[in-house]
Design a protein around this motif. Structure first.
Motif, PDB file in Angstrom:
ATOM      1  N   LEU A 262     -18.965   4.549  -9.611  1.00  7.22           N
ATOM      2  CA  LEU A 262     -18.071   3.402  -9.762  1.00  7.22           C
ATOM      3  C   LEU A 262     -17.030   3.655 -10.846  1.00  7.22           C
ATOM      4  O   LEU A 262     -15.857   3.284 -10.697  1.00  7.22           O
ATOM      5  N   GLY A 263     -17.450   4.297 -11.946  1.00  7.33           N
ATOM      6  CA  GLY A 263     -16.479   4.624 -12.993  1.00  7.33           C
ATOM      7  C   GLY A 263     -15.423   5.590 -12.507  1.00  7.33           C
ATOM      8  O   GLY A 263     -14.228   5.429 -12.785  1.00  7.33           O
ATOM      9  N   GLY A 264     -15.846   6.614 -11.749  1.00  9.15           N
ATOM     10  CA  GLY A 264     -14.887   7.561 -11.195  1.00  9.15           C
ATOM     11  C   GLY A 264     -13.964   6.912 -10.178  1.00  9.15           C
ATOM     12  O   GLY A 264     -12.758   7.196 -10.132  1.00  9.15           O
ATOM     13  N   PHE A 265     -14.525   6.040  -9.349  1.00  7.92           N
ATOM     14  CA  PHE A 265     -13.738   5.307  -8.357  1.00  7.92           C
ATOM     15  C   PHE A 265     -12.668   4.454  -9.028  1.00  7.92           C
ATOM     16  O   PHE A 265     -11.500   4.437  -8.602  1.00  7.92           O
ATOM     17  N   MET A 266     -13.041   3.767 -10.100  1.00 10.52           N
ATOM     18  CA  MET A 266     -12.072   2.955 -10.828  1.00 10.52           C
ATOM     19  C   MET A 266     -11.001   3.821 -11.494  1.00 10.52           C
ATOM     20  O   MET A 266      -9.820   3.461 -11.533  1.00 10.52           O
TER      21      MET A 266
ATOM     22  N   TRP B 241       0.818  -1.207   0.000  1.00  4.78           N
ATOM     23  CA  TRP B 241       0.000   0.000   0.000  1.00  4.78           C
ATOM     24  C   TRP B 241       0.853   1.260   0.000  1.00  4.78           C
ATOM     25  O   TRP B 241       0.464   2.284  -0.550  1.00  4.78           O
ATOM     26  N   GLN B 242       2.065   1.191   0.608  1.00  7.39           N
ATOM     27  CA  GLN B 242       2.917   2.373   0.623  1.00  7.39           C
ATOM     28  C   GLN B 242       3.328   2.787  -0.784  1.00  7.39           C
ATOM     29  O   GLN B 242       3.531   3.958  -1.070  1.00  7.39           O
ATOM     30  N   GLU B 243       3.463   1.803  -1.659  1.00  9.85           N
ATOM     31  CA  GLU B 243       3.921   2.066  -3.014  1.00  9.85           C
ATOM     32  C   GLU B 243       2.807   2.585  -3.917  1.00  9.85           C
ATOM     33  O   GLU B 243       3.068   3.305  -4.874  1.00  9.85           O
ATOM     34  N   VAL B 244       1.574   2.201  -3.626  1.00  8.77           N
ATOM     35  CA  VAL B 244       0.472   2.444  -4.563  1.00  8.77           C
ATOM     36  C   VAL B 244      -0.485   3.532  -4.109  1.00  8.77           C
ATOM     37  O   VAL B 244      -0.979   4.308  -4.934  1.00  8.77           O
ATOM     38  N   PHE B 245      -0.779   3.607  -2.817  1.00  6.60           N
ATOM     39  CA  PHE B 245      -1.775   4.562  -2.334  1.00  6.60           C
ATOM     40  C   PHE B 245      -1.079   5.753  -1.670  1.00  6.60           C
ATOM     41  O   PHE B 245      -0.742   5.701  -0.483  1.00  6.60           O
ATOM     42  N   PRO B 246      -0.854   6.823  -2.402  1.00  4.08           N
ATOM     43  CA  PRO B 246      -0.162   7.980  -1.840  1.00  4.08           C
ATOM     44  C   PRO B 246      -1.086   8.786  -0.935  1.00  4.08           C
ATOM     45  O   PRO B 246      -2.297   8.601  -0.917  1.00  4.08           O
ATOM     46  N   ALA B 247      -0.496   9.692  -0.194  1.00  2.00           N
ATOM     47  CA  ALA B 247      -1.279  10.578   0.666  1.00  2.00           C
ATOM     48  C   ALA B 247      -1.733  11.816  -0.101  1.00  2.00           C
ATOM     49  O   ALA B 247      -2.022  12.848   0.490  1.00  2.00           O
ATOM     50  N   SER B 248      -1.800  11.701  -1.423  1.00  2.00           N
ATOM     51  CA  SER B 248      -2.169  12.821  -2.291  1.00  2.00           C
ATOM     52  C   SER B 248      -3.568  13.334  -1.955  1.00  2.00           C
ATOM     53  O   SER B 248      -4.544  12.591  -2.022  1.00  2.00           O
ATOM     54  N   ARG B 249      -3.676  14.604  -1.624  1.00  2.00           N
ATOM     55  CA  ARG B 249      -4.980  15.176  -1.281  1.00  2.00           C
ATOM     56  C   ARG B 249      -5.930  15.201  -2.483  1.00  2.00           C
ATOM     57  O   ARG B 249      -7.106  14.829  -2.343  1.00  2.00           O
ATOM     58  N   PRO B 250      -5.507  15.636  -3.688  1.00  2.00           N
ATOM     59  CA  PRO B 250      -6.448  15.672  -4.817  1.00  2.00           C
ATOM     60  C   PRO B 250      -7.042  14.298  -5.139  1.00  2.00           C
ATOM     61  O   PRO B 250      -8.252  14.178  -5.344  1.00  2.00           O
ATOM     62  N   LEU B 251      -6.203  13.264  -5.191  1.00  2.00           N
ATOM     63  CA  LEU B 251      -6.709  11.936  -5.534  1.00  2.00           C
ATOM     64  C   LEU B 251      -7.655  11.411  -4.459  1.00  2.00           C
ATOM     65  O   LEU B 251      -8.709  10.828  -4.764  1.00  2.00           O
ATOM     66  N   ASN B 252      -7.316  11.592  -3.213  1.00  2.00           N
ATOM     67  CA  ASN B 252      -8.159  11.085  -2.140  1.00  2.00           C
ATOM     68  C   ASN B 252      -9.447  11.888  -2.000  1.00  2.00           C
ATOM     69  O   ASN B 252     -10.498  11.335  -1.677  1.00  2.00           O
ATOM     70  N   LEU B 253      -9.378  13.190  -2.258  1.00  2.00           N
ATOM     71  CA  LEU B 253     -10.610  13.986  -2.266  1.00  2.00           C
ATOM     72  C   LEU B 253     -11.524  13.553  -3.412  1.00  2.00           C
ATOM     73  O   LEU B 253     -12.758  13.510  -3.256  1.00  2.00           O
ATOM     74  N   ALA B 254     -10.922  13.216  -4.557  1.00  2.00           N
ATOM     75  CA  ALA B 254     -11.721  12.723  -5.681  1.00  2.00           C
ATOM     76  C   ALA B 254     -12.414  11.413  -5.318  1.00  2.00           C
ATOM     77  O   ALA B 254     -13.570  11.177  -5.695  1.00  2.00           O
TER      78      ALA B 254
ATOM     79  N   PHE C 127      -5.343  -3.401 -15.294  1.00  2.00           N
ATOM     80  CA  PHE C 127      -6.158  -3.883 -16.418  1.00  2.00           C
ATOM     81  C   PHE C 127      -7.640  -3.856 -16.058  1.00  2.00           C
ATOM     82  O   PHE C 127      -8.475  -3.337 -16.816  1.00  2.00           O
ATOM     83  N   TRP C 128      -8.003  -4.416 -14.894  1.00  2.00           N
ATOM     84  CA  TRP C 128      -9.421  -4.470 -14.513  1.00  2.00           C
ATOM     85  C   TRP C 128      -9.981  -3.086 -14.259  1.00  2.00           C
ATOM     86  O   TRP C 128     -11.119  -2.783 -14.671  1.00  2.00           O
ATOM     87  N   THR C 129      -9.229  -2.227 -13.592  1.00  2.00           N
ATOM     88  CA  THR C 129      -9.768  -0.899 -13.276  1.00  2.00           C
ATOM     89  C   THR C 129      -9.928  -0.040 -14.529  1.00  2.00           C
ATOM     90  O   THR C 129     -10.925   0.683 -14.659  1.00  2.00           O
ATOM     91  N   LEU C 130      -8.981  -0.125 -15.440  1.00  2.00           N
ATOM     92  CA  LEU C 130      -9.080   0.665 -16.673  1.00  2.00           C
ATOM     93  C   LEU C 130     -10.244   0.188 -17.538  1.00  2.00           C
ATOM     94  O   LEU C 130     -11.009   1.006 -18.074  1.00  2.00           O
ATOM     95  N   CYS C 131     -10.390  -1.114 -17.684  1.00  2.00           N
ATOM     96  CA  CYS C 131     -11.524  -1.639 -18.462  1.00  2.00           C
ATOM     97  C   CYS C 131     -12.851  -1.292 -17.798  1.00  2.00           C
ATOM     98  O   CYS C 131     -13.856  -1.045 -18.480  1.00  2.00           O
ATOM     99  N   ALA C 132     -12.859  -1.247 -16.471  1.00  2.00           N
ATOM    100  CA  ALA C 132     -14.078  -0.880 -15.744  1.00  2.00           C
ATOM    101  C   ALA C 132     -14.486   0.554 -16.049  1.00  2.00           C
ATOM    102  O   ALA C 132     -15.679   0.864 -16.121  1.00  2.00           O
ATOM    103  N   VAL C 133     -13.516   1.445 -16.226  1.00  2.00           N
ATOM    104  CA  VAL C 133     -13.818   2.838 -16.534  1.00  2.00           C
ATOM    105  C   VAL C 133     -14.580   2.929 -17.858  1.00  2.00           C
ATOM    106  O   VAL C 133     -15.604   3.616 -17.967  1.00  2.00           O
ATOM    107  N   VAL C 134     -14.088   2.237 -18.878  1.00  2.00           N
ATOM    108  CA  VAL C 134     -14.704   2.304 -20.203  1.00  2.00           C
ATOM    109  C   VAL C 134     -16.116   1.716 -20.176  1.00  2.00           C
ATOM    110  O   VAL C 134     -17.074   2.321 -20.687  1.00  2.00           O
TER     111      VAL C 134
END
Length: 280
Positions: free
Chosen positions: A244-248, A74-87, A213-220
């Motif tokens: 759900l699309g925005g979450f993905m 999780w340290q590598e993938v989920f940053p403490a970025s405020r914009p992404l987490n607010l989104a 792969f799964w998250t990107l295909c889920a967006v479309v």
């Protein structure tokens, strides 16, 4: 590194382009080539174009994901970025609002349920959605505050998506035309698999390329499902699809641009290796 960043940026651009193109094509199909009973008018071609679009997109995603390096924690993938987490919190609020709208309408799934078990699931679905929305927001809040997120939060979202898929599939299974529900089915499956894979990073067992792969295909596919809901005038389902699309999409960005480093125990004195990281 420059090549890697270019492939990541190209992936996001292709995803947004494919989502927009898929939504517009689906809108045209619903208005001009799909009858009320789900059958196609003679000479219809958009369904073929949509299938080709998704196949080519999936192939491009697989090719462009090859340069990605292994990231499991999780340290590598989920940053403490405020914009992404607010989104992500905005997506959670949208999911809550969509299910609240459906609950107030009194039509939980927009379908008939055949068994007593299905009736119970239908009644539980909006409350599971509220729980899932809370977990999504809690996950983002923990990351902004620098806390380690729990895998249980995304597992709760997965439970909601599984129940939603079960209930929807009961209706879709009685529909004689796959053209009515095929893309919504794909969106439901991709969102479920994407969320399941995301939870793995909290257990230090994440699979970066598979998750992307799964998250990107889920967006479309969610964009196409959103078009279905809007065309049918189902505001609640439209909000759920958008959430759900925005979450993905938000999680796709985090997985693709994962730049964090996995923390090492203080007792680990092994010098870092100069070899390239193995691709996941």
């Amino acid at each position: 590194m420059k090549k890697l960043l270019n492939s990541q940026g190209l992936l996001l651009f292709l995803t947004l382009a494919a989502a927009l193109a898929g939504a517009l094509l689906r809108r045209y199909q619903l208005a001009n080539e799909l009858l009320s009973d789900g059958t196609l008018v003679p000479g219809s071609k958009i369904h073929i174009v949509l299938i080709v679009l998704l196949v080519l997109y999936a192939a491009a995603v697989i090719a462009l994901l090859r340069p990605l390096r292994k990231k499991r924690s999780w340290q590598e993938v989920f940053p403490a970025s405020r914009p992404l987490n607010l989104a992500q919190i905005v997506c959670a609020l949208t999911l809550f609002a969509g299910n609240l709208f459906v609950l107030l309408q009194g039509t939980v799934t927009g379908q008939s349920v055949a068994s007593a078990f299905s009736v119970v699931l239908a009644k539980l679905l909006p409350w599971l959605a509220f729980l899932a929305a809370g977990c999504m927001a809690a996950f983002a809040g923990m990351r902004m505050s620098g806390q380690k997120p729990s895998a249980l939060l995304y597992m709760a979202v997965s439970v909601y998506l599984v129940v939603r898929l079960i209930l929807n599939f009961q209706t879709w299974n009685t529909d004689p035309s796959i053209h009515d529900y095929g893309f919504r089915l794909l969106a439901a499956i991709f969102c479920m698999l994407g969320t399941y894979q995301l939870a793995g990073f909290c257990l230090d067992q994440g699979r970066r390329r598979m998750t992307a792969f799964w998250t990107l295909c889920a967006v479309v596919c969610s964009a196409i499902g959103f078009t279905d809901a809007v065309f049918a005038g189902n505001a609640g389902e439209a909000l759920v699809s958008a959430a759900l699309g925005g979450f993905m999409f938000v999680n796709s960005v985090q997985v693709l641009f994962a730049a964090g480093r996995r923390s090492r125990p203080l007792t680990d004195v092994t010098p870092p290796s100069n070899t390239a990281e193995t691709a996941d």
